[in-house]
Design a protein around this motif. Structure first.
Motif, PDB file in Angstrom:
ATOM      1  N   ARG A  17       0.856  -1.124   0.101  1.00 47.82           N
ATOM      2  CA  ARG A  17       0.022   0.133  -0.163  1.00 47.82           C
ATOM      3  C   ARG A  17       0.829   1.194  -0.113  1.00 47.82           C
ATOM      4  NH1 ARG A  17      -4.451  -0.249  -2.116  1.00 47.82           N
ATOM      5  NH2 ARG A  17      -5.243   1.425  -1.387  1.00 47.82           N
ATOM      6  N   LEU A  18       0.524   2.118  -0.957  1.00 49.16           N
ATOM      7  CA  LEU A  18       1.343   3.430  -1.048  1.00 49.16           C
ATOM      8  C   LEU A  18       1.406   4.251   0.312  1.00 49.16           C
ATOM      9  CD1 LEU A  18       3.361   5.015  -3.040  1.00 49.16           C
ATOM     10  CD2 LEU A  18       1.217   5.951  -3.927  1.00 49.16           C
ATOM     11  N   GLN A  19       2.469   4.727   0.641  1.00 44.63           N
ATOM     12  CA  GLN A  19       2.398   5.721   1.785  1.00 44.63           C
ATOM     13  C   GLN A  19       2.373   7.013   1.445  1.00 44.63           C
ATOM     14  OE1 GLN A  19       2.957   4.022   5.261  1.00 44.63           O
ATOM     15  NE2 GLN A  19       2.461   2.478   3.649  1.00 44.63           N
ATOM     16  N   ASP A  20       1.753   7.889   2.319  1.00 47.40           N
ATOM     17  CA  ASP A  20       1.409   9.136   1.968  1.00 47.40           C
ATOM     18  C   ASP A  20       2.782  10.027   1.974  1.00 47.40           C
ATOM     19  OD1 ASP A  20       0.020  11.713   1.747  1.00 47.40           O
ATOM     20  OD2 ASP A  20       0.702  12.140   3.780  1.00 47.40           O
ATOM     21  N   ASP A  21       2.903  10.842   0.861  1.00 49.53           N
ATOM     22  CA  ASP A  21       3.984  11.638   0.426  1.00 49.53           C
ATOM     23  C   ASP A  21       3.707  12.948   0.062  1.00 49.53           C
ATOM     24  OD1 ASP A  21       7.167  10.853  -0.345  1.00 49.53           O
ATOM     25  OD2 ASP A  21       6.077  12.463  -1.825  1.00 49.53           O
ATOM     26  N   PRO A  22       4.256  13.960   0.511  1.00 50.12           N
ATOM     27  CA  PRO A  22       4.123  15.333   0.054  1.00 50.12           C
ATOM     28  C   PRO A  22       4.187  15.633  -1.275  1.00 50.12           C
ATOM     29  CG  PRO A  22       5.700  15.301   1.889  1.00 50.12           C
ATOM     30  CD  PRO A  22       5.526  14.034   1.486  1.00 50.12           C
ATOM     31  N   LEU A  23       5.012  14.891  -2.105  1.00 50.84           N
ATOM     32  CA  LEU A  23       5.199  15.224  -3.477  1.00 50.84           C
ATOM     33  C   LEU A  23       3.934  14.513  -4.136  1.00 50.84           C
ATOM     34  CD1 LEU A  23       6.635  15.853  -6.019  1.00 50.84           C
ATOM     35  CD2 LEU A  23       7.974  13.948  -5.883  1.00 50.84           C
TER      36      LEU A  23
END
Length: 232
Positions: A17-23
């Motif tokens: 599962r993709l983690q949250d990221d600012p970009l």
């Protein structure tokens, strides 16, 4: 960032599962999309089409059915991007390859009617990709923007895995990694030898061995490839 407590790369779950990221948030602010699929590592056997390394926020059931149907190997979007080596939309891809049976119905079940892919390359060889999806087609200017930010996002998403497991997978020793890191800082073989407590000839041997393992032809390229793969 994922907690990487696995003994080796092959033990890491292939789909994560993709983690949250600012970009990633900035990407979504600039171009609206529902799902994103970040795939492939710059390692033999873990390239995008293998589905052995996928970070995504697509629904788990979609991921399961997509991979079970081997669509990762037959998807026109992926095939077209790797043949043309450029970002493109699924509308362009379907002009080049027929859609395999079941793919369109799977996409429709999840209200996915528009996708775009941005290949990720190293020295002209594609090894990864970023795919975005939503309920409508992507415009050319949206794909142009995604082409700028998707490769850095891919690097950020895969950096922790490459840093944790890349060197071991490529069988680079701790001394070889240290030599490359010190070289990246601008040290000569003689200076690195002092730092490591070894002879300059031994240091040069480590560089030659590391170059062979990374498929490089000279020291500069070896360091560049180590940086690109997140090893140093």
């Amino acid at each position: 960032m994922h907690e990487l407590n696995y003994p080796d790369l092959r033990s890491v779950p292939a789909q994560r599962r993709l983690q949250d990221d600012p970009l990633l948030r900035r990407m979504r602010d600039a171009v609206s999309f529902d799902y994103i699929w970040v795939c492939g590592l710059d390692l033999p056997g873990f390239e995008a089409g293998t589905a052995r390394s996928v970070d995504t926020d697509f629904p788990p059931l979609f991921v399961e059915k997509y991979i079970a149907g081997n669509f990762n190997e037959r998807d026109p979007l992926v095939l077209s991007a790797y043949r043309e080596r450029r970002p493109l939309s699924d509308l362009e891809a379907y002009k080049q390859f027929d859609s395999p049976s079941g793919l369109q119905s799977l996409l429709a079940d999840f209200r996915i009617f528009g996708r775009a892919i941005i290949p990720v390359e190293r020295h002209g060889v594609s090894f990864g990709a970023v795919i975005v999806a939503r309920a409508s087609a992507f415009l050319p200017d949206e794909i142009d923007y995604l082409a700028l930010v998707a490769p850095p996002l891919h690097d950020r998403v895969t950096k922790s895995i490459m840093a944790r497991y890349g060197a071991d997978f490529l069988r680079l020793s701790a001394t070889e990694i240290r030599c490359l890191a010190l070289c990246e800082q601008g040290l000569t073989s003689e200076q690195i030898a002092v730092e490591c407590g070894l002879l300059p000839q031994t240091i040069n041997g480590h560089f030659l061995t590391a170059a062979k393992k990374l498929g490089a032809t000279n020291r500069v390229q070896t360091v560049a490839m180590a940086i690109r793969r997140g090893l140093i």
